[in-house]
Design a protein around this motif. Structure first.
Motif, PDB file in Angstrom:
ATOM      1  N   GLY A 378       0.806  -1.208   0.000  1.00  0.00           N
ATOM      2  CA  GLY A 378       0.000   0.000   0.000  1.00  0.00           C
ATOM      3  C   GLY A 378       0.839   1.257   0.000  1.00  0.00           C
ATOM      4  N   LEU A 379       2.097   1.138  -0.428  1.00  0.00           N
ATOM      5  CA  LEU A 379       3.046   2.243  -0.314  1.00  0.00           C
ATOM      6  C   LEU A 379       4.048   2.150  -1.454  1.00  0.00           C
ATOM      7  CD1 LEU A 379       4.141   4.538   1.620  1.00  0.00           C
ATOM      8  CD2 LEU A 379       5.593   2.780   2.621  1.00  0.00           C
ATOM      9  N   PHE A 380       4.305   3.292  -2.106  1.00  0.00           N
ATOM     10  CA  PHE A 380       5.309   3.364  -3.169  1.00  0.00           C
ATOM     11  C   PHE A 380       6.453   4.234  -2.689  1.00  0.00           C
ATOM     12  CE2 PHE A 380       6.835   5.425  -7.214  1.00  0.00           C
ATOM     13  CZ  PHE A 380       7.496   4.300  -7.681  1.00  0.00           C
ATOM     14  N   THR A 381       7.615   3.619  -2.488  1.00  0.00           N
ATOM     15  CA  THR A 381       8.779   4.310  -1.947  1.00  0.00           C
ATOM     16  C   THR A 381       9.964   4.118  -2.900  1.00  0.00           C
ATOM     17  OG1 THR A 381       9.303   2.329  -0.664  1.00  0.00           O
ATOM     18  CG2 THR A 381       8.039   4.039   0.440  1.00  0.00           C
ATOM     19  N   PRO A 382      10.178   5.044  -3.827  1.00  0.00           N
ATOM     20  CA  PRO A 382      11.281   4.883  -4.791  1.00  0.00           C
ATOM     21  C   PRO A 382      12.646   4.755  -4.141  1.00  0.00           C
ATOM     22  CG  PRO A 382       9.782   6.617  -5.498  1.00  0.00           C
ATOM     23  CD  PRO A 382       9.373   6.241  -4.107  1.00  0.00           C
ATOM     24  N   GLY A 383      12.821   5.325  -2.948  1.00  0.00           N
ATOM     25  CA  GLY A 383      14.123   5.253  -2.287  1.00  0.00           C
ATOM     26  C   GLY A 383      14.524   3.864  -1.851  1.00  0.00           C
ATOM     27  N   THR A 384      13.563   2.944  -1.730  1.00  0.00           N
ATOM     28  CA  THR A 384      13.877   1.582  -1.288  1.00  0.00           C
ATOM     29  C   THR A 384      14.312   0.674  -2.429  1.00  0.00           C
ATOM     30  OG1 THR A 384      11.561   0.906  -1.515  1.00  0.00           O
ATOM     31  CG2 THR A 384      12.252   1.761   0.621  1.00  0.00           C
ATOM     32  N   TYR A 385      14.185   1.148  -3.674  1.00  0.00           N
ATOM     33  CA  TYR A 385      14.628   0.334  -4.808  1.00  0.00           C
ATOM     34  C   TYR A 385      16.125   0.545  -4.995  1.00  0.00           C
ATOM     35  CZ  TYR A 385       9.674  -0.183  -5.937  1.00  0.00           C
ATOM     36  OH  TYR A 385       8.332  -0.476  -5.892  1.00  0.00           O
ATOM     37  N   ILE A 386      16.905  -0.330  -4.364  1.00  0.00           N
ATOM     38  CA  ILE A 386      18.361  -0.247  -4.453  1.00  0.00           C
ATOM     39  C   ILE A 386      18.804  -1.236  -5.517  1.00  0.00           C
ATOM     40  CG2 ILE A 386      20.521  -0.406  -3.166  1.00  0.00           C
ATOM     41  CD1 ILE A 386      18.871   0.002  -0.611  1.00  0.00           C
ATOM     42  N   PRO A 387      19.142  -0.763  -6.714  1.00  0.00           N
ATOM     43  CA  PRO A 387      19.348  -1.676  -7.845  1.00  0.00           C
ATOM     44  C   PRO A 387      20.343  -2.792  -7.584  1.00  0.00           C
ATOM     45  CG  PRO A 387      19.217   0.578  -8.626  1.00  0.00           C
ATOM     46  CD  PRO A 387      19.242   0.651  -7.126  1.00  0.00           C
ATOM     47  N   LEU A 388      21.537  -2.446  -7.104  1.00  0.00           N
ATOM     48  CA  LEU A 388      22.569  -3.469  -6.982  1.00  0.00           C
ATOM     49  C   LEU A 388      22.241  -4.473  -5.885  1.00  0.00           C
ATOM     50  CD1 LEU A 388      25.200  -4.308  -8.258  1.00  0.00           C
ATOM     51  CD2 LEU A 388      26.415  -2.919  -6.576  1.00  0.00           C
ATOM     52  N   ARG A 389      21.712  -3.994  -4.766  1.00  0.00           N
ATOM     53  CA  ARG A 389      21.474  -4.876  -3.624  1.00  0.00           C
ATOM     54  C   ARG A 389      20.366  -5.886  -3.906  1.00  0.00           C
ATOM     55  NH1 ARG A 389      19.881  -2.805   2.482  1.00  0.00           N
ATOM     56  NH2 ARG A 389      19.964  -4.826   3.519  1.00  0.00           N
ATOM     57  N   PHE A 390      19.209  -5.403  -4.341  1.00  0.00           N
ATOM     58  CA  PHE A 390      18.070  -6.307  -4.497  1.00  0.00           C
ATOM     59  C   PHE A 390      18.106  -7.059  -5.824  1.00  0.00           C
ATOM     60  CE2 PHE A 390      16.476  -3.340  -1.259  1.00  0.00           C
ATOM     61  CZ  PHE A 390      16.164  -4.271  -0.277  1.00  0.00           C
ATOM     62  N   THR A 391      18.791  -6.511  -6.822  1.00  0.00           N
ATOM     63  CA  THR A 391      19.013  -7.300  -8.035  1.00  0.00           C
ATOM     64  C   THR A 391      19.860  -8.520  -7.712  1.00  0.00           C
ATOM     65  OG1 THR A 391      18.795  -5.393  -9.506  1.00  0.00           O
ATOM     66  CG2 THR A 391      20.041  -7.272 -10.333  1.00  0.00           C
ATOM     67  N   PHE A 392      20.858  -8.323  -6.868  1.00  0.00           N
ATOM     68  CA  PHE A 392      21.673  -9.458  -6.415  1.00  0.00           C
ATOM     69  C   PHE A 392      20.801 -10.501  -5.717  1.00  0.00           C
ATOM     70  CE2 PHE A 392      23.554 -11.125  -2.455  1.00  0.00           C
ATOM     71  CZ  PHE A 392      24.477 -12.019  -2.994  1.00  0.00           C
ATOM     72  N   LEU A 393      19.851 -10.062  -4.927  1.00  0.00           N
ATOM     73  CA  LEU A 393      18.982 -10.995  -4.203  1.00  0.00           C
ATOM     74  C   LEU A 393      18.148 -11.830  -5.170  1.00  0.00           C
ATOM     75  CD1 LEU A 393      18.280 -11.728  -1.280  1.00  0.00           C
ATOM     76  CD2 LEU A 393      16.363 -10.132  -1.420  1.00  0.00           C
ATOM     77  N   ILE A 394      17.598 -11.200  -6.209  1.00  0.00           N
ATOM     78  CA  ILE A 394      16.812 -11.945  -7.193  1.00  0.00           C
ATOM     79  C   ILE A 394      17.704 -12.920  -7.955  1.00  0.00           C
ATOM     80  CG2 ILE A 394      15.235 -11.755  -9.143  1.00  0.00           C
ATOM     81  CD1 ILE A 394      14.157 -10.602  -6.557  1.00  0.00           C
ATOM     82  N   TRP A 395      18.930 -12.524  -8.241  1.00  0.00           N
ATOM     83  CA  TRP A 395      19.858 -13.424  -8.915  1.00  0.00           C
ATOM     84  C   TRP A 395      20.166 -14.639  -8.043  1.00  0.00           C
ATOM     85  CZ3 TRP A 395      21.807 -14.379 -13.543  1.00  0.00           C
ATOM     86  CH2 TRP A 395      21.659 -13.423 -14.530  1.00  0.00           C
ATOM     87  N   VAL A 396      20.336 -14.433  -6.746  1.00  0.00           N
ATOM     88  CA  VAL A 396      20.570 -15.562  -5.836  1.00  0.00           C
ATOM     89  C   VAL A 396      19.376 -16.516  -5.859  1.00  0.00           C
ATOM     90  CG1 VAL A 396      20.914 -16.210  -3.418  1.00  0.00           C
ATOM     91  CG2 VAL A 396      22.142 -14.265  -4.365  1.00  0.00           C
ATOM     92  N   MET A 397      18.162 -15.974  -5.924  1.00  0.00           N
ATOM     93  CA  MET A 397      16.970 -16.826  -5.994  1.00  0.00           C
ATOM     94  C   MET A 397      17.010 -17.738  -7.215  1.00  0.00           C
ATOM     95  SD  MET A 397      14.029 -14.040  -4.980  1.00  0.00           S
ATOM     96  CE  MET A 397      14.061 -13.188  -3.396  1.00  0.00           C
ATOM     97  N   VAL A 398      17.376 -17.159  -8.370  1.00  0.00           N
ATOM     98  CA  VAL A 398      17.417 -17.946  -9.605  1.00  0.00           C
ATOM     99  C   VAL A 398      18.530 -18.986  -9.555  1.00  0.00           C
ATOM    100  CG1 VAL A 398      17.817 -17.813 -12.091  1.00  0.00           C
ATOM    101  CG2 VAL A 398      16.405 -16.089 -10.971  1.00  0.00           C
TER     102      VAL A 398
END
Length: 483
Positions: A378-398
């Motif tokens: 219920g909240l849109f916070t552009p500041g929480t989209y940290i490209p390198l950190r969370f992209t790494f997390l999705i890559w670990v999932m795959v």
């Protein structure tokens, strides 16, 4: 050349030839129980979390895990099917979140009146510049073409800048503490899931036309850089979605807890489900207090179950489509391009076009997941989209789940998010356990307290190392066909 026996007049000997063995297709040997056991293990962990913490915490964790699994499926489509290294996952997730704001937030009438016409005129100028540049690019030839297109872009920018700047200033000046942006369409937020996919697919098409001709390492750098640009735009263009001021209070597709707690049918349902516990309380006031507490707890669980049903439906639909795509001739072609693009090109396949297809499709799935995540929060916070950190997390999932395996992407999404979410509380528990007999005034104690937060990063690295050591192709590896 004739042999000596033939020259002597002997009958030529008949050479025995061994016929080649018939070509067979063999699936990689893999236990059929591997996937059920893995999912049952995750279910056991979630059940343990429900017992030690609360059922609502476990359900919330599972819901975010399902969204993460959808993101992992989108990345798996790009990497597992086609070998495209996309380091800009968070940009497409953020575009999905932007779609949730654009679709569901009510329009800000005063802001539209103040600067809406200027924004529309700016969009018209941008379209005119693009159409003119494309037309000139097709008509003109040689070095003159680049010069004329550059001149058109510069002149167009000189016309665009004052119009756009005045419109933005007018919009952002309208009650900036509460709005300061144009708002959205005021439609049900579920529609934003489709729109989020469209937004992400459109930007992915633009990125793909420019970057997909690059080598894999350059493609990773390009997508990461473009991801940073997209996030920077969302942070700074406050007229669009309030920037770092965030957008809150987005409508839900499920009931609110406070509304459920006031509905008589829901109170009756809680009473029937907890009849034994309520009857054990003799005092009426205590019974009423217990009923109120049970109603609050059950309303939270009910909302989480509603989200779980919606997210599960989307996940199953996308999983079914991805599985069919993988097993189709198109999927076999994509894997052939992934394994040997030169051989595929020699057979007449348009490599760049196919890469563009799969890049757009994977990004669209990530955009859908991004819209679902904002819907859930219920909240849109552009500041929480940290490209390198969370992209790494999705890559670990795959990687952990199994690259090229759709079910592995789902498994990796739920598993890795569970570890990521629970690593910090487990780290704090370990720190408390290890520092129980340490003097609080010592540097060692302060150091132990400081490492509790980053413990999740250590856990991600440890899990990745363990999986790579004992199952290099993931927990559920891709089923490879050998011919």
């Amino acid at each position: 050349m004739t042999s000596e026996t033939q020259i002597a007049g002997d009958k030529p000997s008949e050479e025995k030839t061994i016929a080649p063995a018939p070509t067979t297709v063999v699936r990689q040997q893999q236990s059929p129980w591997r996937a059920p056991i893995a999912f049952l293990a995750i279910g056991g962990v979630l059940l343990l979390i429900a017992i030690l913490q609360s059922p609502s915490s476990a359900l919330r964790l599972l819901n975010v895990g399902l969204i993460s699994a959808i993101m992992a499926m989108g990345l798996n489509l790009q990497w597992g099917y086609a070998g495209l290294f996309n380091a800009g996952v968070m940009a497409f997730a953020a575009l999905g979140g932007l779609a949730a704001v654009v679709v569901s937030h009510a329009p800000v009438g005063e802001a539209l009146s103040a600067g809406g016409s200027g924004l529309v005129l700016s969009a018209v100028i941008v379209m005119a510049i693009a159409v003119t540049a494309i037309y000139l690019g097709r008509v003109l030839k040689g070095g003159l073409r680049s010069f004329v297109i550059f001149a058109v872009v510069i002149v167009g920018y000189l016309f665009l800048r004052p119009v756009f700047t005045d419109a933005v200033i007018a919009v952002e000046a309208v009650d900036p503490a509460k709005t300061g942006f144009i708002g959205g369409l005021g439609m049900p937020i579920v529609f934003s899931w489709v729109v989020g996919g469209i937004f992400a697919a459109a930007i992915a098409w633009l990125i793909g036309k420019v970057a997909l001709g690059l080598r894999s390492d350059y493609l990773a750098i390009a997508t990461l850089g473009i991801s940073e640009i997209v996030i920077a735009v969302l942070k700074n263009e406050e007229w669009l979605a309030r920037g770092v001021k965030n957008v809150s209070g987005l409508e839900r597709p499920v009931p609110y807890e406070i509304d459920l707690q006031q509905q008589q049918w829901f109170i009756d349902l809680v009473t029937r489900l907890n009849a034994g516990a309520l009857q054990a309380v003799g005092d009426d006031a205590a019974r009423e207090t217990l009923l109120r507490q049970l109603t609050i707890e059950t309303s939270t669980m009910f909302v989480q179950l509603c989200y779980l049903g919606l997210f599960s439906i989307v996940l199953l639909i996308l999983l079914g489509l991805c599985v069919r795509a993988l097993n189709s001739p198109w999927g076999r072609m994509m894997r052939a391009i992934r394994d040997n693009d030169e051989a595929a090109a020699a057979m007449g396949k348009d490599i760049k076009s196919r890469h563009l297809q799969v890049f757009v499709l994977g990004s669209a799935i990530i955009g859908i997941a991004g819209a679902m995540l904002v819907t859930f929060d219920g909240l849109f916070t552009p500041g929480t989209y940290i490209p390198l950190r969370f992209t790494f997390l999705i890559w670990v999932m795959v990687i952990v789940g199994g690259s090229g395996n759709n079910l592995g992407a789902v498994l990796g999404g739920i598993l890795i998010w569970t570890i990521w979410d629970q690593a910090e509380p487990v780290g704090r528990w370990l720190v408390e356990l290890s520092s129980a007999y340490v003097d609080p005034d010592t540097p060692l104690y302060r150091h132990l307290q400081d490492i509790a937060g980053p413990f999740r990063l250590f856990m991600m690295g440890l899990v990745l190392l363990i999986v790579m050591r004992f199952s290099p192709r993931g927990i559920l590896p891709e089923k490879v066909r050998h011919s």
